[in-house]
Every structure is written in structure tokens, then in C-alpha cells.
Design an enzyme around this catalytic site. Structure first.
Site, PDB file in Angstrom:
ATOM      1  N   CYS A  40       0.829  -1.214   0.000  1.00  0.00           N
ATOM      2  CA  CYS A  40       0.000   0.000   0.000  1.00  0.00           C
ATOM      3  C   CYS A  40       0.861   1.261   0.000  1.00  0.00           C
ATOM      4  O   CYS A  40       0.674   2.160  -0.810  1.00  0.00           O
ATOM      5  CB  CYS A  40      -0.934  -0.018   1.204  1.00  0.00           C
ATOM      6  SG  CYS A  40      -1.875   1.482   1.371  1.00  0.00           S
ATOM      7  N   CYS A  45      -1.562   1.761  -3.057  1.00  0.00           N
ATOM      8  CA  CYS A  45      -2.547   2.833  -2.850  1.00  0.00           C
ATOM      9  C   CYS A  45      -1.939   4.237  -2.782  1.00  0.00           C
ATOM     10  O   CYS A  45      -2.444   5.158  -3.428  1.00  0.00           O
ATOM     11  CB  CYS A  45      -3.313   2.611  -1.549  1.00  0.00           C
ATOM     12  SG  CYS A  45      -3.486   0.905  -1.050  1.00  0.00           S
ATOM     13  N   LYS A  48      -0.148   5.474  -6.043  1.00  0.00           N
ATOM     14  CA  LYS A  48      -1.216   5.504  -7.063  1.00  0.00           C
ATOM     15  C   LYS A  48      -2.074   6.752  -6.904  1.00  0.00           C
ATOM     16  O   LYS A  48      -2.439   7.401  -7.879  1.00  0.00           O
ATOM     17  CB  LYS A  48      -2.052   4.223  -6.953  1.00  0.00           C
ATOM     18  CG  LYS A  48      -3.121   4.014  -7.995  1.00  0.00           C
ATOM     19  CD  LYS A  48      -4.446   4.642  -7.690  1.00  0.00           C
ATOM     20  CE  LYS A  48      -5.016   4.325  -6.358  1.00  0.00           C
ATOM     21  NZ  LYS A  48      -5.512   2.982  -6.184  1.00  0.00           N
ATOM     22  N   TYR A 175      -8.777  -3.816 -11.186  1.00  0.00           N
ATOM     23  CA  TYR A 175      -8.511  -2.509 -10.580  1.00  0.00           C
ATOM     24  C   TYR A 175      -7.271  -1.838 -11.179  1.00  0.00           C
ATOM     25  O   TYR A 175      -7.306  -0.685 -11.574  1.00  0.00           O
ATOM     26  CB  TYR A 175      -8.205  -2.682  -9.092  1.00  0.00           C
ATOM     27  CG  TYR A 175      -9.358  -2.834  -8.155  1.00  0.00           C
ATOM     28  CD1 TYR A 175      -9.852  -1.744  -7.460  1.00  0.00           C
ATOM     29  CD2 TYR A 175      -9.914  -4.078  -7.915  1.00  0.00           C
ATOM     30  CE1 TYR A 175     -10.879  -1.882  -6.545  1.00  0.00           C
ATOM     31  CE2 TYR A 175     -10.938  -4.232  -7.005  1.00  0.00           C
ATOM     32  CZ  TYR A 175     -11.420  -3.132  -6.318  1.00  0.00           C
ATOM     33  OH  TYR A 175     -12.428  -3.274  -5.420  1.00  0.00           O
ATOM     34  N   GLU A 179      -7.354   1.474 -13.483  1.00  0.00           N
ATOM     35  CA  GLU A 179      -6.914   2.737 -12.866  1.00  0.00           C
ATOM     36  C   GLU A 179      -5.774   3.363 -13.669  1.00  0.00           C
ATOM     37  O   GLU A 179      -5.799   4.550 -13.984  1.00  0.00           O
ATOM     38  CB  GLU A 179      -6.473   2.500 -11.418  1.00  0.00           C
ATOM     39  CG  GLU A 179      -7.665   2.310 -10.482  1.00  0.00           C
ATOM     40  CD  GLU A 179      -7.268   2.201  -9.021  1.00  0.00           C
ATOM     41  OE1 GLU A 179      -6.076   1.974  -8.728  1.00  0.00           O
ATOM     42  OE2 GLU A 179      -8.161   2.338  -8.170  1.00  0.00           O
ATOM     43  N   HIS A 434     -28.026  21.652  -0.513  1.00  0.00           N
ATOM     44  CA  HIS A 434     -28.164  22.220  -1.845  1.00  0.00           C
ATOM     45  C   HIS A 434     -27.229  23.410  -2.040  1.00  0.00           C
ATOM     46  O   HIS A 434     -27.058  24.191  -1.106  1.00  0.00           O
ATOM     47  CB  HIS A 434     -29.624  22.665  -2.048  1.00  0.00           C
ATOM     48  CG  HIS A 434     -29.906  23.153  -3.422  1.00  0.00           C
ATOM     49  ND1 HIS A 434     -29.958  22.310  -4.503  1.00  0.00           N
ATOM     50  CD2 HIS A 434     -30.126  24.404  -3.889  1.00  0.00           C
ATOM     51  CE1 HIS A 434     -30.212  23.024  -5.584  1.00  0.00           C
ATOM     52  NE2 HIS A 434     -30.308  24.289  -5.246  1.00  0.00           N
ATOM     53  N   GLU A 439     -27.004  15.455  -3.243  1.00  0.00           N
ATOM     54  CA  GLU A 439     -28.423  15.589  -2.857  1.00  0.00           C
ATOM     55  C   GLU A 439     -29.303  14.725  -3.776  1.00  0.00           C
ATOM     56  O   GLU A 439     -30.404  14.319  -3.400  1.00  0.00           O
ATOM     57  CB  GLU A 439     -28.878  17.055  -2.881  1.00  0.00           C
ATOM     58  CG  GLU A 439     -28.881  17.685  -4.251  1.00  0.00           C
ATOM     59  CD  GLU A 439     -29.328  19.160  -4.215  1.00  0.00           C
ATOM     60  OE1 GLU A 439     -30.444  19.418  -3.733  1.00  0.00           O
ATOM     61  OE2 GLU A 439     -28.553  20.024  -4.672  1.00  0.00           O
TER      62      GLU A 439
HETATM   63  P1  NDP Z   1      -7.620  -8.155 -10.403  1.00  0.00           P
HETATM   64  O1  NDP Z   1      -7.788  -9.501  -9.852  1.00  0.00           O
HETATM   65  O2  NDP Z   1      -8.512  -7.062  -9.966  1.00  0.00           O
HETATM   66  O3  NDP Z   1      -7.697  -8.215 -11.985  1.00  0.00           O
HETATM   67  C1  NDP Z   1      -6.856  -9.048 -12.732  1.00  0.00           C
HETATM   68  C2  NDP Z   1      -7.250  -8.917 -14.185  1.00  0.00           C
HETATM   69  O4  NDP Z   1      -6.325  -9.614 -14.984  1.00  0.00           O
HETATM   70  C3  NDP Z   1      -8.626  -9.483 -14.472  1.00  0.00           C
HETATM   71  O5  NDP Z   1      -9.280  -8.647 -15.377  1.00  0.00           O
HETATM   72  C4  NDP Z   1      -8.313 -10.840 -15.082  1.00  0.00           C
HETATM   73  O6  NDP Z   1      -9.270 -11.264 -16.021  1.00  0.00           O
HETATM   74  C5  NDP Z   1      -7.022 -10.569 -15.802  1.00  0.00           C
HETATM   75  N1  NDP Z   1      -6.164 -11.757 -15.911  1.00  0.00           N
HETATM   76  C6  NDP Z   1      -5.855 -12.644 -14.945  1.00  0.00           C
HETATM   77  N2  NDP Z   1      -5.039 -13.604 -15.429  1.00  0.00           N
HETATM   78  C7  NDP Z   1      -4.816 -13.307 -16.730  1.00  0.00           C
HETATM   79  C8  NDP Z   1      -4.077 -13.914 -17.764  1.00  0.00           C
HETATM   80  N3  NDP Z   1      -3.365 -15.019 -17.542  1.00  0.00           N
HETATM   81  N4  NDP Z   1      -4.091 -13.349 -18.987  1.00  0.00           N
HETATM   82  C9  NDP Z   1      -4.798 -12.225 -19.219  1.00  0.00           C
HETATM   83  N5  NDP Z   1      -5.529 -11.598 -18.283  1.00  0.00           N
HETATM   84  C10 NDP Z   1      -5.554 -12.135 -17.046  1.00  0.00           C
HETATM   85  O7  NDP Z   1      -6.091  -7.820 -10.128  1.00  0.00           O
HETATM   86  P2  NDP Z   1      -5.271  -6.478 -10.207  1.00  0.00           P
HETATM   87  O8  NDP Z   1      -3.907  -6.924 -10.571  1.00  0.00           O
HETATM   88  O9  NDP Z   1      -5.937  -5.472 -11.061  1.00  0.00           O
HETATM   89  O10 NDP Z   1      -5.317  -5.975  -8.721  1.00  0.00           O
HETATM   90  C11 NDP Z   1      -4.846  -6.802  -7.654  1.00  0.00           C
HETATM   91  C12 NDP Z   1      -5.543  -6.487  -6.371  1.00  0.00           C
HETATM   92  O11 NDP Z   1      -5.160  -5.221  -5.909  1.00  0.00           O
HETATM   93  C13 NDP Z   1      -7.055  -6.485  -6.491  1.00  0.00           C
HETATM   94  O12 NDP Z   1      -7.551  -7.656  -5.933  1.00  0.00           O
HETATM   95  C14 NDP Z   1      -7.506  -5.294  -5.709  1.00  0.00           C
HETATM   96  O13 NDP Z   1      -8.220  -5.716  -4.574  1.00  0.00           O
HETATM   97  C15 NDP Z   1      -6.243  -4.576  -5.275  1.00  0.00           C
HETATM   98  N6  NDP Z   1      -6.296  -3.166  -5.712  1.00  0.00           N
HETATM   99  C16 NDP Z   1      -7.217  -2.335  -5.196  1.00  0.00           C
HETATM  100  C17 NDP Z   1      -7.292  -1.021  -5.608  1.00  0.00           C
HETATM  101  C18 NDP Z   1      -8.315  -0.126  -5.029  1.00  0.00           C
HETATM  102  O14 NDP Z   1      -8.851  -0.419  -3.978  1.00  0.00           O
HETATM  103  N7  NDP Z   1      -8.621   1.000  -5.669  1.00  0.00           N
HETATM  104  C19 NDP Z   1      -6.397  -0.495  -6.621  1.00  0.00           C
HETATM  105  C20 NDP Z   1      -5.482  -1.463  -7.127  1.00  0.00           C
HETATM  106  C21 NDP Z   1      -5.440  -2.728  -6.681  1.00  0.00           C
HETATM  107  P3  NDP Z   1     -10.712 -11.776 -15.577  1.00  0.00           P
HETATM  108  O15 NDP Z   1     -11.528 -10.548 -15.326  1.00  0.00           O
HETATM  109  O16 NDP Z   1     -11.179 -12.530 -16.772  1.00  0.00           O
HETATM  110  O17 NDP Z   1     -10.512 -12.637 -14.382  1.00  0.00           O
END
Ligand code: NDP
Length: 444
Positions: A40, A45, A48, A175, A179, A434, A439
């Protein structure tokens, strides 16, 4: 000396657990092999959010121009920005270290390896404790391409980006991918977003995600659905990305954001009864206990809901439970609010209508969308969308899904309504403030 507790990993969950255990009188040691504060603070976080704030500059200036102001285009000094960000993170590292020192927690720098259920090795030193908490977090999972893995960056690398590229290719639909796509697109960079599925941010409300996709910053984001990257090659100063449909994309930077993997390798867990899941995360029961009864785990390493405040709650709960049972506040993770720092931002808590249907809950939704007053002179496009998911039985608010410029701030407070099981009537009873955007959710 035998410690009451050894915590492995000084990130959000580990530091909270160590501090609370120490406050309850436990003799605690903390093992950390990297910077204090975990993902984080160092590569998540916090940096970012600085990237996000900077990314709003062009939008804000365009809006003030629409009020009649004459403002010249901003000159972003990226190197200076990164230096400032790094300086702030170093300050936060020290704050985390001070929390440990001020609470008389013994800090031991190095990597911990279990050599038994009550013993670990750090360097050449054997340390013993009655209880252990593993809070080692996770790291980016790098996809294995046919060729060119070395040209691919992860979210760990992007925070030390040397200069802003003109074109960026990002793989993922979660995410991190989304982002960064919005952050860099708002900074004027052309983004190719490669996503293997049909729906990015697939656990979020579909209307909210559609609304986000329509708010494409200057059309800088091109989404390639149902595609994956198979190969990345370097050609002079640019990279050539090949997709599974053989399409070629030329780019200056490749970011893989395809999920994260728990840090359980090299912990010596084979010397204990701790069990791990197929994705390398640690198996725990609802009190965060592993299959080895004196070893516990919290945070991203258990891969529950990988969010900082969740890890903090888990660490706090566990320290109370282990060292002062009377003070324990039970946690409730049914309704975890969360935000995606896109522009507009997404804020969400509770059930979507889709989830309610899956859980056989009879529900309906109320929605409203509009253009925020701030952008009166800038555009005709709507930038705000609010949705309430309501129980048909008793009008309880089951979920709130919003997209707006300040959705992250709003959802924090709106979440109380879902956790407190407030009803639509409670919203209606509340007098509106307001003129505000929020609101509209009261008068929905
Ligand atoms: P996520 O699990 O959110 O997303 C991973 C993405 O990668 C998904 O879209 C997934 O597809 C895709 N994916 C997974 N494996 C493959 C592959 N082999 N080939 C191609 N695409 C693939 O992970 P992130 O890395 O984005 O984030 C990690 C964690 O960090 C999250 O769980 C989140 O909780 C945390 N985070 C939170 C934030 C916040 O609170 N604002 C900001 C950043 C991170 P599919 O959708 O098909 O599974």
C-alpha cells in the site's frame, strides 16, 4: 528468548497486528525484508493516489478554461514528481518503523523461514515464538508470454517510470489495469487496453462500468475485448506487441496487470502443517488460523478481499483475539466499500441487482444520472450516475453504486447506510444539502 508473537511482514495488516498485540502486553518481534509499509505504502494505494491527483490536471484546467480563464498548457516535470513521491514514501516508511519502535516491538530485518512450527530462521539467527502471524502480502503476477517477458512491466515498476511515454499498452481488466489506463489517458497518453473477457471490472455493477467506458478521456483508451498478449518484442526504440488474433500494436511501454500472487514461496511452510491453495495463498479459518494451530495469516497472503483496510481489520481482530479476548470487536466483511480511482471515480458497497438475484433476494434499483454543476460550461455530457439497490420486502438499501468525480469520498460515508441496514425511507427523511451532487441520491 521466546516471543509471544512474531509477525512476518510489516505491511498494513502486519503492523496493525503487531502494534495491538504489543498494546495488550505481548512480547512481539517483527520480521521485514524490505521497506516498511508493504504494498500500500510503497507500490500501491499511496503512490497511485499521487499519480491519480496529477492525472486530473488537464481536466481541471479545461474546466477552468470553460469559465473564461486563460491558462497555458501545463508542463509536467515527471522526474520532479517522482522525486517528490519517493520523498513522501520514505517519510511514511519512517512513520511505520516508528510505530513499531514506539510500541517496543523488536524489529529484525531479513527474510523469515520456518524450521518448525515454533521456530524461524532469519539469516543465521533462530527465533522462537509461541504464536506467528504471516502477513507477507503479495506481488504482481507476471503473465508468461511466448516471448518478451523482460520487456513487460508490472505495477511494481510503474511507480518508478523514468519518463512519460506517448503510447502505453496495458493487459488486464481489474482494478490496476483500469486505474492506470485512466490515469495515463488523462495525462494525454494513448492507451491500448487488452482484456481477455467481455466485461472489464467484472464484479462491479454493469451500468456503472458502461458509464465509465463512455467517459473515455479524449478517446485516448482503446479497449480490445476478448484478446490476450502473446508476444512482446523490442524494435529499436519501440515495442511490438502481438495479440492472440495476430494483431500488432506498436507501443512505448507495456504494463501487465493480470492479478497478484501471495508471497508464500521460501517461507519454509513445508516444515509446518500450514496448507496453501492452488494460487499459493494460505488457507485459514474465519479466525485467521492456519492448519498449524499457533500460526495465523492475514492480508493479501490469504487472498480474501485484497484491500488495505481489510488487512488492517483482520490484523486488529486477530491481535485482540489472541491477546485480549475481552476487547475483541467482531469483524463484519459482508459490506466492504471500495473505490476505483478512474475519472470519474467508481464507488461501490453491497449487492448489485445481479448479485441480489443470484442470492434469490427480491430487489429493485433506482437510478439517476446527470452532469455535475461544476462542469456547466464545459460539456453537455453526463459525468455522474448513482444507483441504489433496494429490497422489495422492507426497502432496505442493499447496495449503492456510484460513479462521479468524488465517488471514493462519497461511498465511504454512504456505506454506513448499507452496514446499518437503513431504508429508502431514511434517505427520503434526510434533508438534502443544496446545491450539491450528492443531494440527488437523497431525492432519488
Ligand atoms: P484483479 O484480480 O482485480 O484483476 C486481474 C485482471 O487480470 C482481471 O481482469 C483478469 O481477467 C485478468 N487476468 C488474470 N489472469 C490473466 C491472464 N493469464 N491473462 C490475461 N488476463 C488475465 O487484479 P489487479 O492486478 O488489477 O489488482 C490486484 C488487487 O489489488 C485487487 O484484488 C484489488 O483488490 C487490489 N487493488 C485495489 C485497488 C483499489 O482499492 N482502488 C487499486 C489497485 C489494486 P478476468 O476478469 O477474466 O478474471
Amino acid at each position: 528468548m521466546i516471543y509471544d508473537l512474531i509477525v512476518i511482514g510489516a505491511g498494513s495488516g502486519g503492523v496493525r497486528a503487531a502494534r495491538i498485540a504489543s498494546v495488550h502486553g505481548a512480547k512481539v518481534a517483527m520480521i521485514e525484508n524490505n521497506k516498511f509499509g508493504g504494498t500500500c505504502v510503497n507500490v500501491g494505494c499511496v503512490p497511485k493516489k499521487f499519480f491519480y491527483y496529477l492525472s486530473q490536471i488537464n481536466k481541471d484546467i479545461a474546466n477552468y478554461k470553460s469559465y473564461g480563464c486563460k491558462i497555458s498548457d501545463p508542463q509536467i516535470n515527471w522526474r520532479k514528481f517522482i522525486q517528490k513521491k519517493d520523498k513522501e514514501i520514505t517519510r511514511l516508511n519512517t512513520i511505520y518503523e516508528n510505530i513499531l519502535n514506539n510500541n517496543k516491538i523488536k524489529i529484525i530485518k531479513g527474510s523469515a523461514k520456518f524450521i518448525g512450527s515454533k521456530k524461524i530462521l532469519v539469516g543465521k539467527k533462530i527465533l522462537q515464538a509461541k504464536k506467528f502471524i504471516i502477513a507477507t502480502g503479495g506481488k504482481p503476477k507476471k503473465t508468461d508470454f511466448l516471448e518478451g517477458n523482460k520487456h513487460v512491466n508490472t505495477s511494481d515498476d510503474i511507480f518508478s517510470l523514468k519518463k512519460l511515454p506517448k503510447r502505453m499498452t496495458i493487459e488486464g481488466g481489474g482494478y490496476i489495469a483500469i486505474e492506470f489506463a485512466y490515469i495515463f489517458a488523462n495525462l494525454g497518453i494513448s492507451i491500448n487496453l487488452i482484456y481477455r473477457g467481455k466485461r472489464i471490472l467484472k464484479t462491479f455493477d454493469e451500468d456503472i462500468v458502461d458509464f465509465l467506458i463512455k467517459n473515455n478521456p479524449n478517446n485516448k483508451i482503446k479497449i480490445h475485448f476478448e484478446k490476450t498478449i502473446t508476444e512482446v518484442n523490442k524494435l529499436k526504440k519501440e515495442y511490438v506487441v502481438r495479440l492472440d488474433d495476430k494483431k500488432i500494436i506498436k507501443t512505448d511501454y507495456v504494463l501487465s496487470a493480470t492479478g497478484r500472487i501471495a508471497n508464500t514461496k521460501n517461507l519454509g511452510l513445508e516444515k509446518t502443517k500450514v496448507q496453501i491453495n492452488d494460487n499459493h495463498s494460505i488457507k485459514v479459518n474465519r479466525h485467521f488460523q492456519t492448519h498449524e494451530k499457533n500460526i495465523y495469516a492475514v492480508g493479501d497472503v490469504i487472498d480474501y478481499v485484497n484491500l488495505t483496510p481489510v488487512a488492517i481489520r483482520q490484523g486488529h481482530f486477530l491481535a485482540d483475539k489472541l491477546f485480549n479476548n475481552k476487547k475483541m470487536i467482531e469483524y463484519d466483511f459482508t459490506n466492504i466499500p471500495t473505490a476505483v480511482f478512474t475519472s470519474p471515480q467508481i464507488g461501490t458497497v453491497g449487492l448489485t441487482l445481479e448479485m441480489a438475484k443470484k442470492n434469490k433476494i427480491d430487489a429493485y434499483e433506482l437510478t439517476t444520472s446527470f452532469k455535475s454543476m461544476k462542469k456547466t460550461f464545459l460539456t453537455k455530457d453526463k459525468d455522474t450516475f448513482y444507483k441504489l439497490v433496494i429490497s422489495k420486502k422492507d426497502k432496505t438499501i442493499l447496495g449503492i453504486h456510484i460513479i462521479s468525480d468524488d465517488a471514493a469520498e462519497l461511498i465511504q460515508l454512504l456505506a454506513v447506510n448499507v452496514v446499518a441496514r437503513n431504508t429508502l425511507d431514511d434517505f427520503k427523511k434526510t434533508v438534502a444539502v443544496h446545491p450539491t451532487s450528492s443531494e440527488e441520491i437523497i431525492t432519488i
